[in-house]
Scaffold this motif. Structure first.
Motif, PDB file in Angstrom:
ATOM      1  N   ARG A 101       0.747  -1.326  -0.061  1.00 22.30           N
ATOM      2  CA  ARG A 101       0.121   0.062   0.009  1.00 22.30           C
ATOM      3  C   ARG A 101       0.867   1.013  -0.026  1.00 22.30           C
ATOM      4  O   ARG A 101       0.477   2.315  -0.634  1.00 22.30           O
ATOM      5  N   LEU A 102       1.921   1.192   0.676  1.00 21.81           N
ATOM      6  CA  LEU A 102       2.967   2.381   0.647  1.00 21.81           C
ATOM      7  C   LEU A 102       3.286   2.463  -0.868  1.00 21.81           C
ATOM      8  O   LEU A 102       3.474   3.717  -1.050  1.00 21.81           O
ATOM      9  N   LEU A 103       3.788   1.477  -1.497  1.00 24.25           N
ATOM     10  CA  LEU A 103       4.446   1.920  -2.698  1.00 24.25           C
ATOM     11  C   LEU A 103       3.218   2.153  -3.672  1.00 24.25           C
ATOM     12  O   LEU A 103       3.585   2.912  -4.471  1.00 24.25           O
ATOM     13  N   ALA A 104       2.096   1.617  -3.591  1.00 18.84           N
ATOM     14  CA  ALA A 104       1.153   2.057  -4.432  1.00 18.84           C
ATOM     15  C   ALA A 104       0.671   3.665  -4.190  1.00 18.84           C
ATOM     16  O   ALA A 104       0.479   4.323  -5.124  1.00 18.84           O
ATOM     17  N   ALA A 105       0.825   4.173  -2.794  1.00 22.02           N
ATOM     18  CA  ALA A 105       0.553   5.646  -2.736  1.00 22.02           C
ATOM     19  C   ALA A 105       1.505   6.445  -3.463  1.00 22.02           C
ATOM     20  O   ALA A 105       1.403   7.600  -3.908  1.00 22.02           O
ATOM     21  N   THR A 106       2.845   5.930  -3.500  1.00 20.10           N
ATOM     22  CA  THR A 106       4.110   6.647  -4.093  1.00 20.10           C
ATOM     23  C   THR A 106       3.612   6.859  -5.639  1.00 20.10           C
ATOM     24  O   THR A 106       4.055   7.786  -6.335  1.00 20.10           O
ATOM     25  N   LEU A 124       3.107  -4.809  -8.584  1.00 17.34           N
ATOM     26  CA  LEU A 124       2.388  -3.424  -8.896  1.00 17.34           C
ATOM     27  C   LEU A 124       2.500  -2.818 -10.221  1.00 17.34           C
ATOM     28  O   LEU A 124       1.681  -1.962 -10.833  1.00 17.34           O
ATOM     29  N   VAL A 125       3.782  -3.112 -10.672  1.00 11.93           N
ATOM     30  CA  VAL A 125       4.203  -2.607 -12.055  1.00 11.93           C
ATOM     31  C   VAL A 125       3.174  -2.632 -12.925  1.00 11.93           C
ATOM     32  O   VAL A 125       2.737  -1.837 -13.817  1.00 11.93           O
ATOM     33  N   TRP A 126       2.707  -3.969 -12.985  1.00  9.72           N
ATOM     34  CA  TRP A 126       1.621  -4.222 -14.236  1.00  9.72           C
ATOM     35  C   TRP A 126       0.434  -3.627 -14.052  1.00  9.72           C
ATOM     36  O   TRP A 126      -0.428  -3.218 -14.743  1.00  9.72           O
ATOM     37  N   LEU A 127       0.007  -3.532 -12.615  1.00  6.77           N
ATOM     38  CA  LEU A 127      -1.319  -2.776 -12.246  1.00  6.77           C
ATOM     39  C   LEU A 127      -1.040  -1.457 -12.516  1.00  6.77           C
ATOM     40  O   LEU A 127      -1.940  -0.625 -13.139  1.00  6.77           O
ATOM     41  N   LEU A 128       0.119  -0.809 -12.235  1.00 10.57           N
ATOM     42  CA  LEU A 128       0.406   0.773 -12.644  1.00 10.57           C
ATOM     43  C   LEU A 128       0.248   1.056 -13.895  1.00 10.57           C
ATOM     44  O   LEU A 128      -0.400   1.937 -14.340  1.00 10.57           O
ATOM     45  N   ASP A 129       0.829   0.038 -14.752  1.00 11.93           N
ATOM     46  CA  ASP A 129       0.525   0.282 -16.291  1.00 11.93           C
ATOM     47  C   ASP A 129      -1.040   0.482 -16.672  1.00 11.93           C
ATOM     48  O   ASP A 129      -1.274   1.273 -17.536  1.00 11.93           O
ATOM     49  N   LEU A 130      -1.737  -0.574 -16.253  1.00 12.96           N
ATOM     50  CA  LEU A 130      -3.183  -0.572 -16.595  1.00 12.96           C
ATOM     51  C   LEU A 130      -3.777   0.744 -15.964  1.00 12.96           C
ATOM     52  O   LEU A 130      -4.695   1.210 -16.694  1.00 12.96           O
ATOM     53  N   ALA A 131      -3.374   1.142 -15.006  1.00 16.37           N
ATOM     54  CA  ALA A 131      -4.044   2.524 -14.205  1.00 16.37           C
ATOM     55  C   ALA A 131      -3.777   3.578 -15.043  1.00 16.37           C
ATOM     56  O   ALA A 131      -4.741   4.307 -15.398  1.00 16.37           O
ATOM     57  N   LEU A 132      -2.741   3.784 -15.422  1.00 16.08           N
ATOM     58  CA  LEU A 132      -2.262   4.783 -16.384  1.00 16.08           C
ATOM     59  C   LEU A 132      -2.858   4.531 -17.691  1.00 16.08           C
ATOM     60  O   LEU A 132      -3.282   5.532 -18.396  1.00 16.08           O
ATOM     61  N   ALA A 133      -2.996   3.383 -18.316  1.00 18.15           N
ATOM     62  CA  ALA A 133      -3.653   3.299 -19.585  1.00 18.15           C
ATOM     63  C   ALA A 133      -5.112   3.500 -19.415  1.00 18.15           C
ATOM     64  O   ALA A 133      -5.702   4.141 -20.466  1.00 18.15           O
TER      65      ALA A 133
END
Length: 387
Positions: free
Chosen positions: A21-26, A237-246
């Protein structure tokens, strides 16, 4: 809401989801993330950095880490991430120059294309190999030209290649870049049947980024990223961040849903977008958050609650297995889940932990094993050309 830093510090389990959760917040809010990192005591910096590395967010975290000695290891990596992206882009430009000489359409997928099209700065998205997509009917021509230009084939086991029919061959460029040269986005026949993404259609719909790099169309990119993440467990998380940005760039959600449906990827897209929405609060309409039938949707939602992401994405988890099993229908997904379960019971170990011959060049089961059977080579290239 993310757990406060005090809970992270108090936790005796550094692999707990509080770290995630901390990493996701950053990544959700850079300013807020930097502030939260600044609240983390020095003795907790090591576990946070290790978790970021495991989740592929090390490059992102490097841009937000505090200017304190405990974070110096991460801060020192910033120039490396910038240099890595510059090298990757230079390698792609060299490949593009060769393809252009052949008047061959091509595009970059994943790493560099994602970094340039979705991230605020390309160096925030780290990657290792470089992926390109080319037409199957010109794949044999390209392999000849790559070899003639000094590129070194990595997959030397032609009998294995002819038998397994991978959707790519791996090459080392003359300057040392590792390339996955795809003629199809899916790497084996079973996945190509389950997730039909015709290469020519992908190339016809390609776009040119502001930087000049050719990439998948926005909808095709999101669908491909979601399928790739799901097949890998959707646990980093990096894969989920990719999708969140997309997801933040989607202009027409019904059109995206249609593209996912045609690729047999509706449930996979829904599952990964749902996780991206949970961890990064990405804008996903409710009807698109889970693209599967009610049965599979309920199963995966329950698994996400029971086994959330931890700072060790390689740790076996039900949510990870279900993501890998997600197919176009509940029935197909359950069959795939049964196949994974049977493989686990036979091996006695999770797939990621089981011994694999893939990297042993002395094992005949490895793509690296040198067997230059010209007949097998020709059979493979002929079949690719007919695809």
């Amino acid at each position: 809401m993310p757990a406060p830093s005090s809970q992270i510090v108090a936790s005796r389990r550094p692999a707990s989801s509080e770290l995630v959760r901390l990493l996701a917040a950053t990544a959700t809010d850079a300013d807020r993330g930097a502030q939260r990192l600044n609240e983390v005591p020095d003795e907790q910096a090591g576990p946070v950095i290790a978790a970021a590395r495991a989740h592929g967010l090390e490059a992102w975290l490097a841009g937000a880490s505090p200017d304190r000695p405990a974070w110096a290891e991460l801060a020192a990596q910033r120039p490396r991430f910038v240099a890595a992206r510059a090298r990757s882009r230079a390698e792609l430009d060299r490949f593009g120059a060769l393809a252009d000489r052949l008047a061959m359409p091509w595009l970059a997928v994943k790493g560099q294309a994602v970094a340039e099209s979705l991230y605020p700065r390309p160096q925030l998205r780290y990657g290792v190999d470089i992926d390109v997509l080319v037409p199957p009917d010109r794949f044999a021509e390209l392999t000849e030209n790559l070899t003639g230009a000094g590129w070194q084939l990595v997959d030397l086991n032609w009998p294995l290649t002819a038998r397994t029919r991978p959707g790519q061959l791996r090459y080392l460029s003359p300057t040392g870049g590792l390339f996955d040269v795809h003629w199809n986005l899916m790497n084996n026949p079973r996945l190509r049947a389950g997730f039909p993404m015709p290469t020519q259609l992908m190339l016809d719909r390609r776009r040119q980024l502001e930087s000049g790099l050719w990439a998948l169309s926005p909808d095709d990119q999101l669908v491909h990223l979601a399928v790739h993440a799901a097949l890998s467990g959707a646990c980093r998380l990096v894969w989920l961040l990719d999708l969140a940005l997309a997801a933040r760039q989607v202009a027409d959600w019904p059109a995206l849903a249609d593209a996912a449906g045609r690729a047999g990827a509706g449930p996979a897209v829904g599952l990964v977008l749902g996780r991206a929405q949970h961890w990064f609060d990405s804008p996903v309409p409710a009807r698109n958050a889970r693209g599967a039938g009610p049965c599979w949707r309920a199963i995966t939602a329950a698994a996400d609650r029971l086994s959330p992401l931890t700072s060790d994405p390689e740790r076996p988890a039900l949510a990870r297995s279900l993501a890998r099993s997600t197919r176009a229908s509940t029935g197909k997904s359950l069959v795939e889940f049964g196949r994974h379960l049977a493989a686990f019971l036979r091996s006695g170990a999770p797939r990621s932990r089981a011994a694999s011959p893939l990297t042993d060049a002395g094992d005949r089961r490895s793509p690296l094993y040198p067997d230059e059977d010209p007949g097998a080579r020709q059979r493979y290239l002929d079949e690719v050309g007919r695809s």
